[in-house]
Design a protein around this motif. Structure first.
Motif, short mmCIF file in Angstrom:
data_model
loop_
_atom_site.label_atom_id
_atom_site.label_comp_id
_atom_site.label_asym_id
_atom_site.label_seq_id
_atom_site.Cartn_x
_atom_site.Cartn_y
_atom_site.Cartn_z
N THR A 221 1.08 -57.39 28.57
CA THR A 221 0.38 -58.40 29.37
C THR A 221 -0.34 -57.77 30.56
O THR A 221 -1.49 -58.07 30.83
CB THR A 221 1.38 -59.46 29.88
OG1 THR A 221 1.97 -60.13 28.77
CG2 THR A 221 0.66 -60.49 30.75
N LEU A 222 0.37 -56.90 31.27
CA LEU A 222 -0.23 -56.25 32.45
C LEU A 222 -1.28 -55.22 32.05
O LEU A 222 -2.21 -54.94 32.82
CB LEU A 222 0.86 -55.59 33.30
CG LEU A 222 1.88 -56.54 33.93
CD1 LEU A 222 2.91 -55.75 34.73
CD2 LEU A 222 1.20 -57.57 34.83
N GLY A 223 -1.12 -54.67 30.84
CA GLY A 223 -2.13 -53.78 30.28
C GLY A 223 -2.52 -52.64 31.20
O GLY A 223 -1.66 -51.94 31.75
N PRO A 224 -3.82 -52.45 31.40
CA PRO A 224 -4.30 -51.29 32.18
C PRO A 224 -4.00 -51.38 33.67
O PRO A 224 -4.13 -50.39 34.38
CB PRO A 224 -5.81 -51.31 31.94
CG PRO A 224 -6.13 -52.76 31.69
CD PRO A 224 -4.93 -53.29 30.93
N TYR A 225 -3.60 -52.55 34.15
CA TYR A 225 -3.42 -52.70 35.60
C TYR A 225 -2.24 -51.90 36.13
O TYR A 225 -2.19 -51.57 37.31
CB TYR A 225 -3.28 -54.19 35.95
CG TYR A 225 -4.54 -54.94 35.66
CD1 TYR A 225 -5.66 -54.80 36.47
CD2 TYR A 225 -4.65 -55.75 34.52
CE1 TYR A 225 -6.85 -55.45 36.18
CE2 TYR A 225 -5.83 -56.41 34.23
CZ TYR A 225 -6.92 -56.26 35.06
OH TYR A 225 -8.10 -56.90 34.77
N VAL A 226 -1.26 -51.60 35.26
CA VAL A 226 -0.16 -50.73 35.68
C VAL A 226 -0.69 -49.33 35.94
O VAL A 226 -0.40 -48.70 36.96
CB VAL A 226 0.96 -50.70 34.62
CG1 VAL A 226 2.02 -49.66 34.99
CG2 VAL A 226 1.60 -52.06 34.48
#
Length: 202
Positions: free
Chosen positions: A97-102
């Motif tokens: 869900t958080l994908g690339p933002y982590v």
């Protein structure tokens, strides 16, 4: 103790990275459609900000100036990788869900800002407190945004629906414009309150 209290208060309120420094906005807008997303993202950033500030401060006197930024990015990357591995191993759905933002935590202005503005010139423990405070300030703002967006967009809080069946979700609230609108309102209220408090002190 008073010094740490002041640092913590500054990070949470008066020097809040999102509300008053206006940094870290991308993730604040991207992951705030649900409160659980915001909570996990906030915890991840707080973990990385606190520990990276601690390590950067520990190494501040032995880090050559001409490679300072490279060292800081390396340290931040190390903790981000730990977070990413943890999410993939124990919270795969959240990781997806958080994908690339982590991964983008590495270049988050909040972390680099605290490293340059505080950790590089202060002792380790105050730097740790400053990093945690900045991360928690970021988390609080994310949770406030997602609280309004999830209630109005889904009729729920942390996934638990409490609105009646007749409730009509505001589709705009789960879209990017909804995040812009809510963040702008929160920033307006926070800045108004701060300016009012400063005026009363004068």
């Amino acid at each position: 103790m008073a010094k740490y209290k002041k640092i913590f208060k500054e990070g949470l309120a008066y020097d809040n990275p999102v509300l008053f420094q206006v940094i870290g906005i991308c993730s604040a807008l991207a992951v705030t459609n649900l409160m659980m997303n915001s909570l996990i993202m906030g915890i991840a950033l707080t973990f990385v900000t606190g520990l990276s500030s601690l390590v950067i401060s520990l190494l501040r006197n032995v880090t050559p100036k001409h490679i300072r930024m490279i060292v800081q990015v390396f340290i931040i990357s190390f903790f981000v990788i730990i977070v990413d591995i943890f999410l993939k191993a124990y919270m795969p759905a959240m990781s997806k869900t958080l994908g690339p933002y982590v991964g983008l935590i590495i270049t988050n202005c909040i972390i680099m800002g605290r490293a340059e503005a505080f950790a590089i010139s202060n002792k380790p423990i105050p730097s740790l407190v400053d990093g945690i405070a900045a991360g928690l300030g970021y988390t609080i703002v994310l949770l406030l945004i997602s609280l309004f967006r999830e209630i109005l967009g889904f009729g729920s809080v942390f996934g638990f629906r409490f609105m009646p069946e007749s409730f009509v979700p505001w589709t705009m609230m789960i879209m990017p414009p909804g995040a812009f609108f809510i963040l702008a309102m929160i920033m307006w209220v926070a800045n108004t309150k701060l300016n009012k408090g400063e005026g009363e002190e004068k």
